[in-house]
Scaffold this motif. Structure first.
Motif, mmCIF file in Angstrom:
data_model
loop_
_atom_site.group_PDB
_atom_site.id
_atom_site.type_symbol
_atom_site.label_atom_id
_atom_site.label_comp_id
_atom_site.label_asym_id
_atom_site.label_seq_id
_atom_site.Cartn_x
_atom_site.Cartn_y
_atom_site.Cartn_z
ATOM 1 N N ASN A 1 0.830 -1.195 0.000
ATOM 2 C CA ASN A 1 0.000 0.000 0.000
ATOM 3 C C ASN A 1 0.866 1.248 0.000
ATOM 4 O O ASN A 1 1.831 1.357 0.762
ATOM 5 C CB ASN A 1 -0.929 0.009 1.217
ATOM 6 N N ILE A 2 0.523 2.190 -0.865
ATOM 7 C CA ILE A 2 1.255 3.447 -1.007
ATOM 8 C C ILE A 2 0.315 4.582 -0.632
ATOM 9 O O ILE A 2 -0.855 4.588 -1.014
ATOM 10 C CB ILE A 2 1.767 3.623 -2.447
ATOM 11 N N SER A 3 0.832 5.530 0.131
ATOM 12 C CA SER A 3 0.014 6.648 0.595
ATOM 13 C C SER A 3 -0.499 7.476 -0.577
ATOM 14 O O SER A 3 0.219 7.689 -1.566
ATOM 15 C CB SER A 3 0.838 7.543 1.524
ATOM 16 N N PRO A 4 -1.751 7.954 -0.490
ATOM 17 C CA PRO A 4 -2.256 8.842 -1.541
ATOM 18 C C PRO A 4 -1.544 10.189 -1.519
ATOM 19 O O PRO A 4 -0.826 10.517 -0.557
ATOM 20 C CB PRO A 4 -3.740 8.992 -1.202
ATOM 21 N N GLU A 5 -1.734 10.965 -2.563
ATOM 22 C CA GLU A 5 -1.219 12.330 -2.640
ATOM 23 C C GLU A 5 -2.388 13.258 -2.959
ATOM 24 O O GLU A 5 -3.345 12.856 -3.613
ATOM 25 C CB GLU A 5 -0.141 12.442 -3.720
ATOM 26 N N VAL A 6 -2.296 14.518 -2.484
ATOM 27 C CA VAL A 6 -3.379 15.457 -2.724
ATOM 28 C C VAL A 6 -2.830 16.872 -2.864
ATOM 29 O O VAL A 6 -1.885 17.261 -2.170
ATOM 30 C CB VAL A 6 -4.441 15.399 -1.594
ATOM 31 N N SER A 7 -3.422 17.621 -3.762
ATOM 32 C CA SER A 7 -3.134 19.051 -3.907
ATOM 33 C C SER A 7 -4.464 19.801 -3.884
ATOM 34 O O SER A 7 -5.517 19.232 -4.197
ATOM 35 C CB SER A 7 -2.380 19.337 -5.205
ATOM 36 N N LEU A 8 -4.423 21.091 -3.495
ATOM 37 C CA LEU A 8 -5.629 21.912 -3.372
ATOM 38 C C LEU A 8 -5.517 23.151 -4.249
ATOM 39 O O LEU A 8 -4.417 23.700 -4.423
ATOM 40 C CB LEU A 8 -5.845 22.336 -1.916
ATOM 41 N N SER A 9 -6.662 23.590 -4.761
ATOM 42 C CA SER A 9 -6.695 24.824 -5.550
ATOM 43 C C SER A 9 -8.022 25.532 -5.315
ATOM 44 O O SER A 9 -9.014 24.903 -4.924
ATOM 45 C CB SER A 9 -6.508 24.527 -7.042
ATOM 46 N N ASP B 1 -3.777 8.070 -6.154
ATOM 47 C CA ASP B 1 -3.310 6.925 -5.377
ATOM 48 C C ASP B 1 -2.771 5.876 -6.356
ATOM 49 O O ASP B 1 -3.470 5.472 -7.280
ATOM 50 C CB ASP B 1 -4.463 6.329 -4.552
ATOM 51 N N GLU B 2 -1.518 5.460 -6.173
ATOM 52 C CA GLU B 2 -0.920 4.465 -7.063
ATOM 53 C C GLU B 2 -1.604 3.117 -6.963
ATOM 54 O O GLU B 2 -1.525 2.299 -7.879
ATOM 55 C CB GLU B 2 0.577 4.314 -6.785
ATOM 56 N N ASN B 3 -2.250 2.845 -5.839
ATOM 57 C CA ASN B 3 -3.035 1.620 -5.703
ATOM 58 C C ASN B 3 -4.404 1.875 -6.316
ATOM 59 O O ASN B 3 -5.293 2.434 -5.681
ATOM 60 C CB ASN B 3 -3.160 1.219 -4.235
ATOM 61 N N ALA B 4 -4.545 1.458 -7.565
ATOM 62 C CA ALA B 4 -5.694 1.879 -8.362
ATOM 63 C C ALA B 4 -7.035 1.434 -7.778
ATOM 64 O O ALA B 4 -8.064 2.055 -8.043
ATOM 65 C CB ALA B 4 -5.554 1.359 -9.795
ATOM 66 N N ASP B 5 -7.041 0.381 -6.983
ATOM 67 C CA ASP B 5 -8.305 -0.117 -6.440
ATOM 68 C C ASP B 5 -8.672 0.512 -5.102
ATOM 69 O O ASP B 5 -9.734 0.206 -4.544
ATOM 70 C CB ASP B 5 -8.242 -1.639 -6.272
ATOM 71 N N ASP B 6 -7.805 1.361 -4.567
ATOM 72 C CA ASP B 6 -8.101 1.992 -3.276
ATOM 73 C C ASP B 6 -9.301 2.933 -3.386
ATOM 74 O O ASP B 6 -9.497 3.605 -4.403
ATOM 75 C CB ASP B 6 -6.897 2.777 -2.770
ATOM 76 N N ILE B 7 -10.106 2.985 -2.312
ATOM 77 C CA ILE B 7 -11.194 3.948 -2.181
ATOM 78 C C ILE B 7 -10.740 5.024 -1.199
ATOM 79 O O ILE B 7 -10.207 4.721 -0.126
ATOM 80 C CB ILE B 7 -12.470 3.264 -1.673
ATOM 81 N N LEU B 8 -10.915 6.291 -1.565
ATOM 82 C CA LEU B 8 -10.424 7.412 -0.767
ATOM 83 C C LEU B 8 -11.574 8.095 -0.032
ATOM 84 O O LEU B 8 -12.676 8.236 -0.553
ATOM 85 C CB LEU B 8 -9.705 8.423 -1.661
ATOM 86 N N SER B 9 -11.284 8.528 1.205
ATOM 87 C CA SER B 9 -12.248 9.324 1.979
ATOM 88 C C SER B 9 -11.634 10.683 2.281
ATOM 89 O O SER B 9 -10.400 10.821 2.372
ATOM 90 C CB SER B 9 -12.619 8.617 3.279
ATOM 91 N N TYR B 10 -12.494 11.719 2.444
ATOM 92 C CA TYR B 10 -12.059 13.103 2.598
ATOM 93 C C TYR B 10 -12.609 13.675 3.908
ATOM 94 O O TYR B 10 -13.801 13.545 4.188
ATOM 95 C CB TYR B 10 -12.572 13.964 1.437
ATOM 96 N N VAL B 11 -11.743 14.324 4.700
ATOM 97 C CA VAL B 11 -12.163 15.034 5.909
ATOM 98 C C VAL B 11 -11.669 16.480 5.788
ATOM 99 O O VAL B 11 -10.453 16.731 5.721
ATOM 100 C CB VAL B 11 -11.594 14.375 7.176
ATOM 101 N N THR C 1 -7.683 9.790 3.195
ATOM 102 C CA THR C 1 -7.293 8.478 3.720
ATOM 103 C C THR C 1 -7.741 7.392 2.756
ATOM 104 O O THR C 1 -8.871 7.430 2.239
ATOM 105 C CB THR C 1 -7.928 8.234 5.096
ATOM 106 N N ASP C 2 -6.849 6.398 2.499
ATOM 107 C CA ASP C 2 -7.240 5.276 1.639
ATOM 108 C C ASP C 2 -7.765 4.123 2.491
ATOM 109 O O ASP C 2 -7.750 4.183 3.727
ATOM 110 C CB ASP C 2 -6.080 4.830 0.745
ATOM 111 N N ASN C 3 -8.233 3.080 1.840
ATOM 112 C CA ASN C 3 -8.749 1.917 2.568
ATOM 113 C C ASN C 3 -7.829 0.702 2.416
ATOM 114 O O ASN C 3 -8.254 -0.446 2.533
ATOM 115 C CB ASN C 3 -10.159 1.547 2.086
ATOM 116 N N GLY C 4 -6.522 0.966 2.117
ATOM 117 C CA GLY C 4 -5.566 -0.124 1.982
ATOM 118 C C GLY C 4 -5.193 -0.721 3.323
ATOM 119 O O GLY C 4 -5.754 -0.388 4.369
#
Length: 464
Positions: free
Chosen positions: A328-336, A362-372, A409-412
């Motif tokens: 599992n690889i951590s996701p990345e995020v940028s804001l605009s 997210d490099e893990n293509a099957d990961d589901i991401l959640s946002y807080v 956050t991913d679900n990996g």
């Protein structure tokens, strides 16, 4: 001229014309190119209990010791018979003076009709060796035993034999094609083919093959048709068969072994099975022949490349079709921030709706991401939709600064998170009377922290 040819000869020539199959082309259904560093036991079984024809060798499954009988290297399989005393494990510890190798594809790689081809050379001319490339019907009572109706004794229906190439050093200038069955003359016969250059031809690479359908079986060496047999009335050879490759020593055909002989080698470049097609005009069945795409375990790796052919459905596999542990690889995020579809660092009270966008990958293509989301300051009635925050700045006080934080956050396994922050200011604009009244009515209020949390799960489709 035909008038000088006997009646029997004319009948034989007519039989060749009638029974030789005409195929548009071939496509590879299976091929083992022996490209690794050991025998692929997903395709083959070492038949260590074989003991026939008064042969003197002990068959082993040794592909790793210094005296191994199978050597896969430089893109070929070498089956090596060695002069060495052994207590033969497969024969209840009988004492034998030679070891060798015999592999078969029973219950692993079985074929019904098509072209079966192998490229072979033999390294020795000394007397006593008996190498072969041959086939058996798959219900024969020989190992491996799956107990799926494989109880038939040789050479009854279900246990018939076809010899594609059988050579023995005590008659070195010819090789044998042959049939063993209970069908009599309607099921083929032995033909001995004379090498054009005599015994030395066996030391060179040649392509040996059969082309087989329910009516005809034809034998080839390279581009030469060796013989063809009409088997339309034969009760056998209408069910799957498997290939055997082996080197026997001595016995009924091997005969007397040269006393100076210590090692003999049969070298195999590939073993392939092709099916007829109208999509090309390929005449051979080898690495250059177009392939039929097949993926029996649905793992995305075609059968001819799949070294783990029984992978459970849904498992992640590598390029060999084998289970691959996912890191599992951590996701990345940028804001605009955009206003009126223009990227900004400060917003205009009268400029219309403002959108804060998160670009999460997210490099893990099957990961589901959640946002807080964590928003400081007073942002009026924001609409939060996963990676978007939308608000109307018209009621905001000019001159103030704001900060928005996001954690993705991913679900990996393990779950991994990443955070980012964006800051912006609101342009200082004169207040109208209505604004003045609103400010008076809210004069007793102070800045506070408004926590807005919304977790939205969505499937990410990422580009790499």
């Amino acid at each position: 001229m035909l008038k000088n040819i006997s009646f029997k000869s004319r009948l034989f020539l007519m039989s060749l014309l009638i029974t030789t199959p005409t195929m548009a082309g071939w496509e590879v259904n299976y091929i083992d190119t022996f490209s690794g560093d050991s025998v692929n036991w997903q395709n083959w079984t070492a038949q260590v209990d074989a003991n026939f024809n008064n042969e003197v060798q002990c068959y082993t499954d040794d592909d790793s010791s210094i005296d191994k009988n199978f050597d896969v290297s430089d893109g070929t399989l070498k089956i090596i018979a060695r002069k060495q005393q052994t207590n033969c494990v497969g024969l209840n510890n009988q004492s034998r003076d030679w070891t060798s190798g015999r592999i078969n594809g029973k219950d692993k790689r079985e074929f019904l009709y098509g072209r079966i081809e192998s490229r072979i050379r033999f390294h020795n001319l000394e007397g006593g060796a008996w190498p072969a490339f041959w086939m058996l019907e798959n219900r024969i009572a020989e190992s491996p035993r799956k107990n799926d109706d494989d109880f038939v004794n040789w050479p009854n229906p279900g246990a018939g034999e076809i010899d594609v190439w059988e050579w023995f050093a005590n008659s070195p200038s010819t090789y044998i094609t042959n049939f063993f069955n209970t069908g009599g003359g309607s099921c083929g016969n032995e033909v001995r083919f004379a090498y054009p250059n005599g015994a030395n031809d066996v030391l060179d690479w040649h392509d040996y093959a059969i082309e087989w359908d329910e009516n005809n079986i034809s034998f080839y060496m390279d581009d030469t048709l060796v013989t063809s047999h009409n088997v339309s009335n034969c009760p056998q050879y209408k069910e799957p068969m498997f290939v055997l490759l082996n080197v026997a020593m001595g016995g009924n055909l091997g005969g007397s072994i040269d006393p100076s002989l210590r090692k003999v080698t049969m070298e195999v470049d590939y073993l392939a099975h092709c099916t007829a097609t109208n999509q090309n005009n390929a005449q051979r069945c080898n690495e250059n022949t177009p392939a039929v795409y097949a993926d029996d375990d649905n793992d995305g790796i075609e059968n001819s490349l799949d070294q783990c052919p029984n992978t459970p459905s849904g498992e992640s596999v590598d390029e060999k079709g084998c289970f691959e542990e996912i890191v599992n690889i951590s996701p990345e995020v940028s804001l605009s921030i955009t206003q009126n579809n223009v990227t900004v660092s400060s917003v205009d009270i009268s400029g219309g709706l403002v959108t804060i966008s998160a670009n999460a990958t997210d490099e893990n293509a099957d990961d589901i991401l959640s946002y807080v989301w964590l928003i400081s300051g007073t942002i009026p009635s924001p609409i939060i939709d996963g990676g978007l925050v939308i608000f109307d700045p018209s009621s905001m006080a000019g001159g103030n600064s704001y900060q928005v934080d996001l954690t993705v956050t991913d679900n990996g396994n393990p779950r991994l998170s990443v955070s980012n922050t964006i800051k912006f200011s609101v342009n200082n604009m004169p207040l109208d009377a209505g604004d003045d009244e609103r400010e008076k009515s809210s004069g007793g209020l102070f800045s506070y922290l408004l926590l807005l949390m919304l977790i939205v799960f969505r499937q990410k489709y990422l580009q790499h």
